[in-house]
Design an enzyme around this catalytic site. Sequence first.
Site, PDB file in Angstrom:
ATOM      1  N   SER A 165      13.954 113.695  94.929  1.00  0.00           N
ATOM      2  CA  SER A 165      14.398 115.152  95.749  1.00  0.00           C
ATOM      3  C   SER A 165      15.885 115.098  95.563  1.00  0.00           C
ATOM      4  O   SER A 165      16.354 116.367  95.862  1.00  0.00           O
ATOM      5  CB  SER A 165      13.810 114.981  97.261  1.00  0.00           C
ATOM      6  OG  SER A 165      12.360 114.772  97.400  1.00  0.00           O
ATOM      7  N   THR A 204      16.172 116.398 100.522  1.00  0.00           N
ATOM      8  CA  THR A 204      16.395 117.816 100.092  1.00  0.00           C
ATOM      9  C   THR A 204      17.107 118.657 100.886  1.00  0.00           C
ATOM     10  O   THR A 204      18.037 119.405 100.591  1.00  0.00           O
ATOM     11  CB  THR A 204      14.718 118.269 100.379  1.00  0.00           C
ATOM     12  OG1 THR A 204      14.157 117.475  99.351  1.00  0.00           O
ATOM     13  CG2 THR A 204      14.434 119.560  99.948  1.00  0.00           C
ATOM     14  N   PHE A 245      14.165 117.334 116.290  1.00  0.00           N
ATOM     15  CA  PHE A 245      13.057 117.199 117.327  1.00  0.00           C
ATOM     16  C   PHE A 245      12.333 115.735 117.136  1.00  0.00           C
ATOM     17  O   PHE A 245      11.286 115.538 118.018  1.00  0.00           O
ATOM     18  CB  PHE A 245      11.859 118.036 116.948  1.00  0.00           C
ATOM     19  CG  PHE A 245      12.477 119.719 117.075  1.00  0.00           C
ATOM     20  CD1 PHE A 245      12.506 120.108 118.105  1.00  0.00           C
ATOM     21  CD2 PHE A 245      12.608 120.490 115.795  1.00  0.00           C
ATOM     22  CE1 PHE A 245      12.927 121.557 118.606  1.00  0.00           C
ATOM     23  CE2 PHE A 245      13.258 121.675 116.113  1.00  0.00           C
ATOM     24  CZ  PHE A 245      13.509 122.193 117.306  1.00  0.00           C
ATOM     25  N   HIS A 290       5.878 109.376  92.875  1.00  0.00           N
ATOM     26  CA  HIS A 290       6.324 110.823  92.296  1.00  0.00           C
ATOM     27  C   HIS A 290       5.352 110.945  90.771  1.00  0.00           C
ATOM     28  O   HIS A 290       5.133 109.989  90.420  1.00  0.00           O
ATOM     29  CB  HIS A 290       7.503 111.499  92.215  1.00  0.00           C
ATOM     30  CG  HIS A 290       8.396 111.351  93.622  1.00  0.00           C
ATOM     31  ND1 HIS A 290       9.583 111.590  93.577  1.00  0.00           N
ATOM     32  CD2 HIS A 290       7.974 111.334  94.745  1.00  0.00           C
ATOM     33  CE1 HIS A 290       9.999 111.461  94.889  1.00  0.00           C
ATOM     34  NE2 HIS A 290       8.939 111.256  95.808  1.00  0.00           N
TER      35      HIS A 290
END
Lengths: 609, 217
Positions: free
Chosen positions: A189, A252, A378, A564
Site C-alpha cells: 500500500s 495508505t 476511534f 497481496h
Amino acid sequence: MKKLNVLSLTAVMMLCACGDDGKNGDNGVDGLVGANGSNSLVNQTYVPVGNENCLNSGIQVDSGLDSNNDGVLSESEITSTNYLCSPALTTANGTTVENTKMNEWFVGGQQHISQALINSNELNDAVGKAKNVILFVGDGMGISTVTAARILAGQQQGGTGEEYQLSFDKFPFAGFAKTYNVDAQTPDSAGTMTAMVTGVKTDIGVLGVAESVSRGNCESVAGNELVTALELAEIAGKSTGIISTARITHATPAATYAKSADRNWEDISDMPNTAIAQGCEDIASQLINFEENLESRFAGIDIDGIEVMLGGGRRHFLPKDAAFNSIDASSAIEGDRTDARDLTAEWQATYPMGNYVVDRAGFSALDADNTERVLGLFNESHMHYEADRHNDLAGEPSLSEMTSKAIDVLDNNDEGFFLTVESGRIDHGHHAGSAYSALTDTIEFSNAIEAAVKNTNPEETLIIVTADHSHVFTIAGYPKRGNPILGKVVSVGETEPTLAKDNLPYTTLGYTNGRGFKNLGEETDADAGYAHDIITARQDLTSIDTSSPGFHQEALVPKSSETHAGEDVGVYAIGPGSHLVAGTNEQSIIFHIMNRAASLANKAEAVLN
Amino acid sequence: MNINQYLALLFCWLFMLNAKADDANSCQLEQQHVFAQYDINDVTKQGNKTLQQLNLYRLDNQVIHQYEHNNIGLWWTKTSHNRLMLNRFFDHEKRVIEYQADEITGSFDWHTKYQLINEEFLTKMKLVKSTGEACNTEQVLTYQSAETTYQLVWLPNLKLIKSLKVSQAEQIISQWSLVKYSLASDKAKEKFTQLLDYKSTDYADIGDNENDTFYRR
C-alpha cells in the site's frame, strides 16, 4: 464453388473492301489453331458479424480466371471481390430479429450505449473544472473482491446477486491500473498510494518519497520528497481531509501527508535510534505537524492545515503511560510513544477551535456546519471490521458516517476540498482469510461512496474509486446463478453441493494462500482466526455453514497471513475529468487525472508566485 | 474471670482475628505480583513421559505463561472493560505480536490464565482437608469424573496450585508440582517491563510486512 464456362475464342479477322464486288478470290490458308481458354471461377464465402465490410455478416464473392487450370480460385487469381451484406438487425423485421431486439439484455445494452453517448456528449474537459476531488481507495479491493461483494450485496437484498450494481459500478468511466511498485511485482500500500497521490511510482514500503530512497535509511529521504495532491490542494487554499478505517498513520492514509523511509515508523518507538538521531520524524508526528512542515518546505506559503482526520491508531499519538489511556483502551498502556509527547494535546493546543473525538457520541455531537476541523481517533489500533463494529466498547462511526460528516465539514470552504477515504480493513479481512469480513467492508465502502455522490454536486466534484492492490482471492467452480456467494458450489440444475475429486464439497470463494480453514461460527472479528492453527489440508464442509461470519475459506499454500496479488485493479470515476479514466494505465496517472481536473498544481503555483 | 479479664481476652481474640484478616489481605495483595515455576510431567497413552517447566508471571491484571524450553510466551491482559487481550512474545527476537482484545467469554476464561485452573471446576471439587493459616493455607481437594480422578493441593489465598495429579485407571497421566514461587515478585515486574520494550505489531499488519523475515516465519 460455381463455375461459369464461356466460349473460348480465336482471333477472327474480317476483311473489308470498297467499290464493286469483284470476283471471289481463292480460299486463304487456315489460321493457327487457338489455345484453350481459362475457366472463370467464383468463390462465395460466409463472413460473420463484425466483418469490416459486412458488420452484420453476409457473403463475400470473389471471382477471377483459373489461370493455372487447377480448378481452384487461389488468392493470386482473384480479380474481383464483392459483398452481399445482411441487413442490420436494427432495421430488419421478422420473429428471429424481434426475439433479439426485445430481449432484456439487448434492450439494456442499447440503453447503456445511449447513456454512454450522452455521457460522451456531455464531457466536461475543462481544466480545473473540479472544485472538489474525492479519492476512494479500497485497500486490497481487487476485481474478484468487487465482483463477490456485488453479488453478496445483491443477495442480501433478496436478489440473485450477479446483476446487482455497487454504487461505483454505476460510474460512467472506468479503466485499469497496473499496481506494481518500482522494485516489486506484487506491491504494498505504501508504494501504490504514493504513486496515486504524487504521480510518481516508487519502492515498496516507503511513503511520499521517490525510488532513490533506501528503505529504512533516514538519510536517504532528503532530496527524494514528493509533493502530494493533498499538499497541492492545501497550498491552493482548498480544505483537506483524510479518512481511514485503519490507523490514520497506516500506509495508505500516511502516503498523503508523510515522507518516510519506512511505512512502519508510525511513532517514535517504531524507529531505529539512528533514524531518530538523523532527524527523521515519525509518521504520527508528521500528521500533527503537517502545517508547520509544509510551510517550511515552501517558503512564503501560509496554509491552515488538514481540516478532517478520522480513523484509528491512538496508540501512536499518546505517551507510553497508563495515565493517558482513553476510555476504551485495549492494552494496559494504550500509548506507544517513548518521547512522552501527547500529540492529541499538542494538536488541540495548535488548533484551539478543533474538536478531538474518540467515540461515536463525540463524533455524532459534531455540528458539521460550525466545525472548523476535527481529529477523530476511534481506536487504539485499527478501527473494527464493519461486521464487528457493534463490539467496539465506546462505539465507532461507520465509514459512510465519517464520509458524510467529512464532506459536510470540508464544503464550508468556497474554494472546494480534497478528501481521501480509505476502507483499510478490506485488506485485513483478506489477510486473515475471511471473505465475509472483506466483503462486508467492501459493501460499506460502496455505501460510503454512495453517500459522497449524494452529498456533492456532480458538476464540480471528481470522485475516483480504486484499489491499491489485489489479493489472492478467487471465485471458482461453476456455481449456478444466484448460488450464495459465501456458500458451497452447487452446479447449474442441481440442488446439492457439487463434489470435488476428493468427494468433498468446496466453496465458491477461496484463497491461493494464507491460514486456511477456520470454522469460528458467529465470530465477527476476522482477526480471531490468528489465534488458531494454520490449516491448509482439505476439509469436509458438508455440515458447516460456510456463509457464517466466522468461516474462513480454505487456502492452498500455508502462510502466516494471506498475501497481496499482482494483477491490475479497477479505477472508476464520475465528475469533471472522469473521462480520462480509460484503458490500462500505470497507477500513477490517477494523480495526473485529479491534478488536471482540479488544476491543483497550477493553483498552488499561483499561490507560490 | 472478672469483667476486665473477659474484656482483655475478647480484645486479644479480636486482635488475633484482625491479624489473621490482615495476613489474608496481605496475601491477596502479594499474590497479584507473582512468579511461580511448575514442573509438569505428562504421560501419553503410549506410555511416553514428558517433562515441561512452566513459568507463571502475574502483575495485577496481566499474566504470562511461558514454557522454559520455548522461545514463545503468551501474555494476557484483562482490560478495565473486562476484555481479554492476548499478545504473543518472542524473547530471542524481542518481538511482540498483538491480537485484538475480545470479550472474556467461552474459551477466554480469565481464571484459567490467572491461576491455571478454572474457577467453576474448583467449586465442583470436594474439600478433603484444610491446614495452615493466611498465606500458608492449604486445601486438599478431589474430584472424580467417570474416568478421571483429580487430586489438587490448592493455596487459596495465593491462588496457586501447589500440586495436581490427574489419574485414569489408577495411572497418573499428568502431574503438576509447584517448584518455587515468590510473592510481591520483582522478577514478575521485570518480566513485564522487559516486554514493554519489545517491538510490537498487530497481527493484522503481518501481511503488510512480508519483507520482515521474522513475520515470514
